[in-house]
Structure formats: C-alpha cells, structure tokens
Design an enzyme around this catalytic site. Structure first.
Site, PDB file in Angstrom:
ATOM      1  N   GLY A 148       0.817  -1.201   0.000  1.00 42.33           N
ATOM      2  CA  GLY A 148       0.000   0.000   0.000  1.00 42.33           C
ATOM      3  C   GLY A 148       0.850   1.250   0.000  1.00 42.33           C
ATOM      4  O   GLY A 148       2.060   1.213   0.243  1.00 42.33           O
ATOM      5  N   CYS A 149       0.212   2.382  -0.271  1.00 41.78           N
ATOM      6  CA  CYS A 149       0.950   3.649  -0.367  1.00 41.78           C
ATOM      7  C   CYS A 149       1.435   4.125   1.001  1.00 41.78           C
ATOM      8  O   CYS A 149       2.623   4.432   1.175  1.00 41.78           O
ATOM      9  CB  CYS A 149       0.086   4.707  -1.041  1.00 41.78           C
TER      10      CYS A 149
END
Length: 345
Positions: A148-149
């Site tokens: 994920g970011c």
C-alpha cells in the site's frame, strides 16, 4: 513481453499504462475493464488522444492465460481475491496492487477490510513486494502483493532503525498525510472539491486497513515490535504522501551517525534518496517519480528520533512500485522504464 492491466480505468491503472507504454521490454499492453468493456480507452482518459488506440477488453480468464505474460491487478479490494485463484496454476505472473494478498493472517484481513479473505494457499504464495526489503524473495516470485501507499512511505522510513534495534519497539507513532488521488477515481462526498478544498481532516482513526500490513512487515524486521500508533489525514492536493514518524531511542546516536546509517542501509536501493542533514523532503520533490525521499533528525532533548518520508502515492505507492517489481521478477534492471525525474514545480 505481453502485459495486461485489469482496472485500467482507475488512477493506478492509468499510471501503469503511462509507464508501460514506454517500457523497453513491453511489446503489448492489453487493457481490461469489467464496467467499460468494448469502449475506447480515450473515452475514459481524453489526455491519451492520438497516443492510445486501445479498446478496453472484458475480463476473460482463459484468454488471459493464453496471451498474457504478466498481469497487473489495479483493482479495489475484493476483486483480486476472486481473480487470482483462477490464475494461480497458470504461467501468468501476477502483480496485485490491491490489499487482498498483503496480509498473511486471514482473520486480520477480515477484521480490518470487513470482507472475506482469499484462501490461505494463495496468501502463502504471495510475496510482499517492497523491493528494498524483499528483493531476493521477489526475484523468485510468481505472485506479488504490491504494498500500500501509506505502508511504503512508513516502512521505508522505519526499516533501518527497526531492524537495527535503535528504537524502543513500543514507541512508534506515525502521522501520515495523503493527497486525494489515494481515495481512487470514484466519486464520494468526502473527496468532493467543496469538502476537501481549503480543508484538512483525519480519517479512519485507529481503523485504517494499512495498520496490520505495516505491523506485519515491521515484525519481520524485528519480532519485538508492538502495536504502532498510526493516523492518516486527507489534504487538499492531488498526489503525494508524507509520513512523519516519531520513536524513542534506545541508545545515544548523533544526527551524523543516523544519517550515515540510513545511507548505508539503502546504498543498493536506486529509488530511496536519503537527504543530507537538515534538508527535509517535500511531496512536490517526488511528484510523478518512483523515488522515496527520507530525512532523519535526532532530538537530543527528548531522546526521540523524527523521520520524514515522502512518496508519490500513485508511483512508488502503487504503479511505479508495481513496475519495479515487474522488472525484478523478470530479471531486468530494477530501474528500467522508471528512472523518471520528478515533475517540478
């Protein structure tokens, strides 16, 4: 190589297409959409007029098995859990940009994502695709769970001091901020212009689904890591993530020593730039690139450390990192097609 993108009409899918369009090892890129099949890609993205003549294809698993070497899943949570098991026994390599394959414990996934997890054998095969920490595993993988970011920015900021046993494992606090594109292309009141413009708000307090992903990765570096405090904020900009991280030090260490420690930790990582002392990164300085810029500072008064880590959430936080993994699993140079200077201003 022949690659496919499922979810090509989202922000992550469009960014993947932008990179792969000019990737020297990609011969053909086939774009799939469940909702907009048989329409021109330029209908979704007019900025690609006279660049793309692609027609979006419906998702046909048997066709994908025959014609695709590597498949990117740039989809919302839940889609990969349906598609990946159907392809797991084929020759197709899969890079999943959703959160479906990142969390190894099915119960944890179901608690945080509020949906049923994929079957355990699929989770067991998936390799967590953070190259700076898992490069050797990624080289041998066929199924990649792209991080994920928020976890990417946070883990790259924390990894050296967690693995190096430099901080108290129970003291980690992460204050993270994201641009609006992190919420995806679908419309909602929370991300509408009138709600977000000239505004800043915290969201998913103590409930963000990236918490177990971050803790899982930190425990692999240091099994003594306990629960972290993790807060996320939405800010009125299109792209970018800044994770500002605080932790208590176990030992005395100077700014110079810590900065050099980070530089050595990432010396073989082409996309991590450790800033000189007293130079702090801004999100604009990685905009449109696959870089993660990091700065560290010791607070001698409180015996704490502050780490600032910034990425472009659509690049190093999604599509750029996915192509970085694509390069590694296929034996290409890690920065192939990715050595892009940030856009500035």
């Amino acid at each position: 190589m022949k690659v496919g993108i499922i979810g090509a009409t989202g922000y992550g899918g469009a960014e993947l297409y932008r990179i792969l369009l000019n990737h020297p090892k990609v011969e053909n890129c086939i774009l799939y959409s469940s909702s907009e099949a048989n329409t021109l890609y330029t209908d979704s993205f007019p900025h690609l007029s006279e660049i793309s003549d692609h027609i979006l294809q419906g998702i046909d698993i048997e066709e994908i098995k025959k014609n695709i070497d590597v498949l990117f899943l740039a989809t919302p949570a839940g889609v990969s859990a349906e598609i990946t098991p159907k392809l797991i026994d084929s020759n197709v390599k899969i890079i999943d940009l959703s959160g479906d394959l990142r969390i190894k414990n099915r119960a944890d996934y179901e608690k945080w994502y509020k949906r049923e997890a994929v079957e355990q054998p699929v989770l067991d095969e998936a390799v967590y695709g953070l190259p700076e920490l898992n490069r050797e595993e990624i080289k041998k993988a066929k199924l990649i769970a792209n991080p994920g970011c928020f976890p990417t920015a946070t883990l790259l900021g924390l990894a050296p001091i967690v693995q190096g046993n430099i901080i108290k494992e129970s003291s980690i606090i992460v204050d993270a901020k994201s641009g609006v594109s992190g919420a995806g292309r679908g419309s909602s009141r929370a991300t509408s212009y009138s709600e977000i413009n000239e505004n800043m708000k915290i969201y998913k307090v103590h409930e963000h689904q990236h918490v177990p992903e971050i803790e899982q990765a930190l425990k692999r570096l240091n099994e003594s890591v306990e629960a972290i405090s993790f807060s996320t904020h939405l800010i009125p900009m299109t792209r970018g993530i800044m994770s500002t991280i605080y932790a208590d030090l176990k030992q005395n260490i100077t700014d110079e020593e810590l900065n050099e420690f980070y530089k050595q930790f990432y010396k073989e990582s082409p996309f991590v730039r450790v800033r000189p002392l007293n130079q702090y990164p801004a999100t604009k300085e990685v905009y449109g690139s696959n870089f993660c810029d990091i700065a560290v500072k010791v607070d001698e008064r409180t015996k704490r450390v502050t780490i600032v880590s910034v990425i472009d959430n659509l690049m190093k936080g999604a599509a750029g990192q996915a192509v970085q993994n694509f390069n590694i699993i296929n034996g290409f140079e890690e920065n192939t097609g990715l050595y892009l200077a940030p856009l500035f201003p």
